[in-house]
Design a protein around this motif. Structure first.
Motif: not given
Length: 236
Positions: A136-155, A126-134
């Protein structure tokens, strides 16, 4: 003027006829060569298109496999990871930039310890700004997440602050990282309302052999697709 001088002899007529026939045969031969060449090109184009279509279908099938397995990983990690959304809070941008890179382990993992330039791992974040706004994230929804997206590959390539921030982190663990703007996007890109913005992340780093295998296979198919595409372009 003597009319006989205006008439051609039979030998001259034969020569003229032969020349005319040669010109006709030459034209016909050239036409046939062009037609055969076009037919060959058309045949090659058809073969190339069929090959690219086959590879595209293979890539699509592999992508669907990855998506299906990502659902399995989501079921495994979602309930725990969604709770880290409560870590998202406003912070002082000026202080975050002046303090430099800061890390804090929320959960210590039991896997291998990440070292500098280590990209052999997956991550939910989960990545967010100084004003608390997200932003980008792996959550499918910022407000009401129900699952995770495909994980990020560090490569895939990450910002320098992330790369430095995970050093010493053990796989299976969760870490919060505060990244100053100079180690994020600097003045090259606007994010969080401007340039040189600091960022915060909550990162769950882990390893999964099956996802790694599927991703490697997808990359190999993609490389073949690109090779086939450029090969078809060079033949035009």
């Amino acid at each position: 003027m003597d009319q006989k001088l205006l008439k051609t002899s039979w030998k001259q007529r034969i020569v003229v006829i032969v020349i005319a026939l040669l010109m006709i045969f030459s034209f016909i031969a050239s036409y046939i060569a062009i037609v055969l060449s076009n037919n060959k090109k058309s045949s090659n184009d058809t073969a190339n298109n069929e090959e690219m279509t086959k590879i595209q279908e293979e890539y699509q099938k592999k992508s669907e496999e990855i998506s299906a397995y990502a659902e399995t990983l989501s079921s495994k990690y979602f309930n725990d990871f969604k709770e880290y959304k409560s870590r998202v809070k406003a912070y002082n941008a000026t202080t975050a930039n002046s303090d430099g890179l800061k890390t804090s382990d929320i959960k210590v993992g039991d896997g291998k310890e990440l070292k500098a330039d280590d990209t052999d791992y997956l991550a939910y974040y989960i990545g967010w700004c100084a004003d608390e706004s997200i932003f980008d994230s792996s959550l499918d929804s910022t407000d009401n997440p129900t699952k995770l997206k495909t994980p990020l590959s560090a490569a895939a390539g990450l910002i320098e602050g992330w790369n430095q921030g995970v050093i010493g982190m053990k796989l299976g663990g969760v870490r919060e990282i505060t990244i100053p703007g100079e180690l994020a996007y600097g003045d090259t890109q606007e994010i969080c309302g401007g340039k040189n913005s600091p960022l915060k992340f909550v990162i769950l780093a882990f390893s999964d052999d099956k996802m790694k295998k599927l991703s490697t296979e997808a990359d190999e198919i993609y490389d073949r697709l690109i090779t086939a595409y450029y090969a078809s372009q060079s033949k035009e």
